[in-house]
Design a protein around this motif. Structure first.
Motif, PDB file in Angstrom:
ATOM      1  N   PHE A 151       6.015   2.824 -19.652  1.00  0.00           N
ATOM      2  CA  PHE A 151       4.972   3.777 -20.055  1.00  0.00           C
ATOM      3  C   PHE A 151       5.400   5.184 -19.655  1.00  0.00           C
ATOM      4  N   LEU A 152       6.051   5.885 -20.594  1.00  0.00           N
ATOM      5  CA  LEU A 152       6.505   7.246 -20.317  1.00  0.00           C
ATOM      6  C   LEU A 152       5.325   8.190 -20.084  1.00  0.00           C
ATOM      7  N   GLU A 153       4.152   7.818 -20.581  1.00  0.00           N
ATOM      8  CA  GLU A 153       2.975   8.671 -20.406  1.00  0.00           C
ATOM      9  C   GLU A 153       2.468   8.677 -18.970  1.00  0.00           C
ATOM     10  N   ALA A 154       2.999   7.792 -18.117  1.00  0.00           N
ATOM     11  CA  ALA A 154       2.503   7.670 -16.745  1.00  0.00           C
ATOM     12  C   ALA A 154       2.681   8.952 -15.948  1.00  0.00           C
ATOM     13  N   VAL A 165       2.138   2.286 -12.111  1.00  0.00           N
ATOM     14  CA  VAL A 165       2.483   2.900 -10.829  1.00  0.00           C
ATOM     15  C   VAL A 165       4.000   3.020 -10.688  1.00  0.00           C
ATOM     16  N   ARG A 166       4.725   1.946 -10.999  1.00  0.00           N
ATOM     17  CA  ARG A 166       6.192   1.997 -10.901  1.00  0.00           C
ATOM     18  C   ARG A 166       6.766   3.079 -11.809  1.00  0.00           C
ATOM     19  N   ASP A 167       6.259   3.142 -13.035  1.00  0.00           N
ATOM     20  CA  ASP A 167       6.789   4.129 -13.978  1.00  0.00           C
ATOM     21  C   ASP A 167       6.468   5.549 -13.530  1.00  0.00           C
ATOM     22  N   HIS A 168       5.299   5.740 -12.970  1.00  0.00           N
ATOM     23  CA  HIS A 168       4.933   7.072 -12.472  1.00  0.00           C
ATOM     24  C   HIS A 168       5.895   7.499 -11.365  1.00  0.00           C
ATOM     25  N   ALA A 183      -3.470  11.474  -6.921  1.00  0.00           N
ATOM     26  CA  ALA A 183      -4.774  10.878  -6.594  1.00  0.00           C
ATOM     27  C   ALA A 183      -5.067   9.698  -7.509  1.00  0.00           C
ATOM     28  N   ASP A 184      -4.702   9.837  -8.794  1.00  0.00           N
ATOM     29  CA  ASP A 184      -4.890   8.733  -9.735  1.00  0.00           C
ATOM     30  C   ASP A 184      -4.074   7.510  -9.299  1.00  0.00           C
ATOM     31  N   ILE A 185      -2.838   7.742  -8.897  1.00  0.00           N
ATOM     32  CA  ILE A 185      -1.959   6.640  -8.502  1.00  0.00           C
ATOM     33  C   ILE A 185      -2.463   5.987  -7.222  1.00  0.00           C
ATOM     34  N   ARG A 186      -2.961   6.793  -6.277  1.00  0.00           N
ATOM     35  CA  ARG A 186      -3.531   6.205  -5.061  1.00  0.00           C
ATOM     36  C   ARG A 186      -4.696   5.296  -5.414  1.00  0.00           C
ATOM     37  N   THR A 187      -5.481   5.714  -6.389  1.00  0.00           N
ATOM     38  CA  THR A 187      -6.625   4.902  -6.804  1.00  0.00           C
ATOM     39  C   THR A 187      -6.168   3.589  -7.424  1.00  0.00           C
ATOM     40  N   LEU A 188      -5.150   3.644  -8.271  1.00  0.00           N
ATOM     41  CA  LEU A 188      -4.644   2.423  -8.895  1.00  0.00           C
ATOM     42  C   LEU A 188      -4.069   1.472  -7.849  1.00  0.00           C
ATOM     43  N   VAL A 240       0.817  -1.212   0.000  1.00  0.00           N
ATOM     44  CA  VAL A 240       0.000   0.000   0.000  1.00  0.00           C
ATOM     45  C   VAL A 240       0.848   1.259   0.000  1.00  0.00           C
ATOM     46  N   LEU A 241       2.171   1.117  -0.057  1.00  0.00           N
ATOM     47  CA  LEU A 241       3.060   2.259  -0.187  1.00  0.00           C
ATOM     48  C   LEU A 241       3.609   2.304  -1.603  1.00  0.00           C
ATOM     49  N   TYR A 242       4.196   3.435  -1.968  1.00  0.00           N
ATOM     50  CA  TYR A 242       4.829   3.501  -3.286  1.00  0.00           C
ATOM     51  C   TYR A 242       5.907   2.431  -3.374  1.00  0.00           C
TER      52      TYR A 242
END
Length: 271
Positions: free
Chosen positions: A175-178, A237-240, A184-189, A162-164
Motif C-alpha cells: 500500500f504505497l498510500e500508507a 503499518v509495515r508499509d508506512h 499518530a495514525d500508526i500508533r492508533t493502528l 508495540v514497537l515499529y
C-alpha cells in the motif's frame, strides 16, 4: 480517544507512549465477579458458625470478630496482595487498574475500599451500578475518588508487538498510500493490533479492528481490500515504516519489484 472515528476506550499509555486501549470490564463481568465474592463470603460465614458452635466454646464476641473482620477486609486484602484482584475478579479475568495503566497504590486501594461501604454495602450496590453505567470509564464512586477502574486483564504482549516492526530485506510495499498516514495514525493502528492480541480476539476487539480497517481504506482512498482486518492493519503499518524510512534515506535503494495488491472485489467480502 477517537481516531479514524474509532473509539479506543481507555487511552492507557505505555512507557513508549503507545496507547494500549485497555477495555473496561463490562457491567456483567463486574456483577458476576461480585456474585462469586459474595458466595465465598457466605461460605466463610457458614464455616465459621459450624466450626465455632460445633467444636469451640466461644462467645458471641469471638464469633462476630471471626465473621466480620475477614468480611470487612476481604476486598482490601485480596486487591492489595493479588494486584487488584479478588477471587471473583480472578474468575472473570478482571482487575483494578489506575487510569494510566499502572498498578494502584495502597492508598488508592484503601480509598476505593472505604467508599465501598457507601456505594456497595449501604446501597446494596445500587449506587455503584448507577455510577458504573453513567461514568465515562465505567467507574463506581470508589473508583472515581481513587482514580481507578476495573479492566479486563492484560495478556502478556511481547515488546516487538508495540514497537515499529522490523522490515525484512527486500520488503515490497503493498500500500504505497500508507505514507499519507501520520505517526499518530500508526500508533492508533498498532494499539488496535495489540488490543486484538490482549483480548483473545474478542467480539468488541474484532469489531474495532474492522472499523479501523474501513476507516483506513476510506482515508487512503482504497476500495474494500480482501484481507483480514489484522493482516491489513499490519501490512499498512509495515508499509508506512518502509516508506518513511525510504523518504528519510534509511533505505538506499528501494526494491524494483512491482507492487502487488490483494484482489479487490466489487463488493466488500465477508470477514
Amino acid at each position: 480517544m477517537v481516531v479514524f472515528g474509532v473509539d479506543l476506550a481507555l487511552d492507557i499509555q505505555t512507557a513508549q507512549n503507545v496507547p494500549l486501549a485497555l477495555e473496561p470490564a463490562s457491567i456483567g463481568e463486574r456483577i458476576v465477579a461480585t456474585v462469586v465474592d459474595v458466595l465465598i463470603v457466605g461460605a466463610w460465614i457458614v464455616i465459621v458458625n459450624v466450626a465455632v458452635f460445633s467444636w469451640l466454646p466461644s462467645s458471641w464476641g469471638t464469633v462476630t470478630a471471626l465473621i466480620l473482620l475477614p468480611i470487612g477486609l476481604y476486598h482490601l486484602l485480596f486487591e492489595v496482595f493479588l494486584e487488584g484482584r479478588t477471587p471473583g475478579k480472578l474468575a472473570m479475568k478482571t482487575q483494578v487498574a489506575r487510569l494510566d495503566g499502572a498498578q494502584p497504590t495502597l492508598s488508592q486501594y484503601a480509598l476505593r475500599w472505604l467508599i465501598r461501604f457507601v456505594d456497595v454495602t449501604v446501597t446494596a450496590g445500587a449506587a455503584a451500578l448507577v455510577s458504573v453505567l453513567l461514568s465515562k470509564n465505567s467507574q463506581r464512586l470508589g473508583d472515581l475518588a481513587a482514580g481507578t477502574t476495573v479492566v479486563r486483564r492484560r495478556r502478556r504482549v511481547r515488546l516487538a508487538e508495540v514497537l515499529y516492526p522490523e522490515l525484512e530485506d527486500g520488503h515490497v510495499p503493498t500500500f504505497l498510500e500508507a505514507d499519507a498516514l501520520s505517526d499518530a495514525d500508526i500508533r492508533t493502528l498498532r494499539a488496535v493490533i495489540v488490543r486484538l492480541r490482549m483480548s483473545s480476539r474478542g467480539g468488541a476487539s474484532v469489531r474495532l479492528a474492522r472499523s479501523a480497517k474501513a476507516a483506513v481504506e476510506k482515508r487512503l482512498g482504497l476500495e474494500p481490500v480482501r484481507m483480514a482486518p489484522e493482516a491489513f492493519l499490519r501490512a499498512v503499518v509495515r508499509d508506512h515504516v518502509f516508506l518513511m524510512d525510504q523518504l528519510s534515506g534509511s533505505i538506499a535503494e528501494p526494491p524494483t519489484s512491482r507492487v502487488v495488491r490483494p484482489a479487490t472485489p466489487t463488493h466488500p467480502a465477508p470477514e
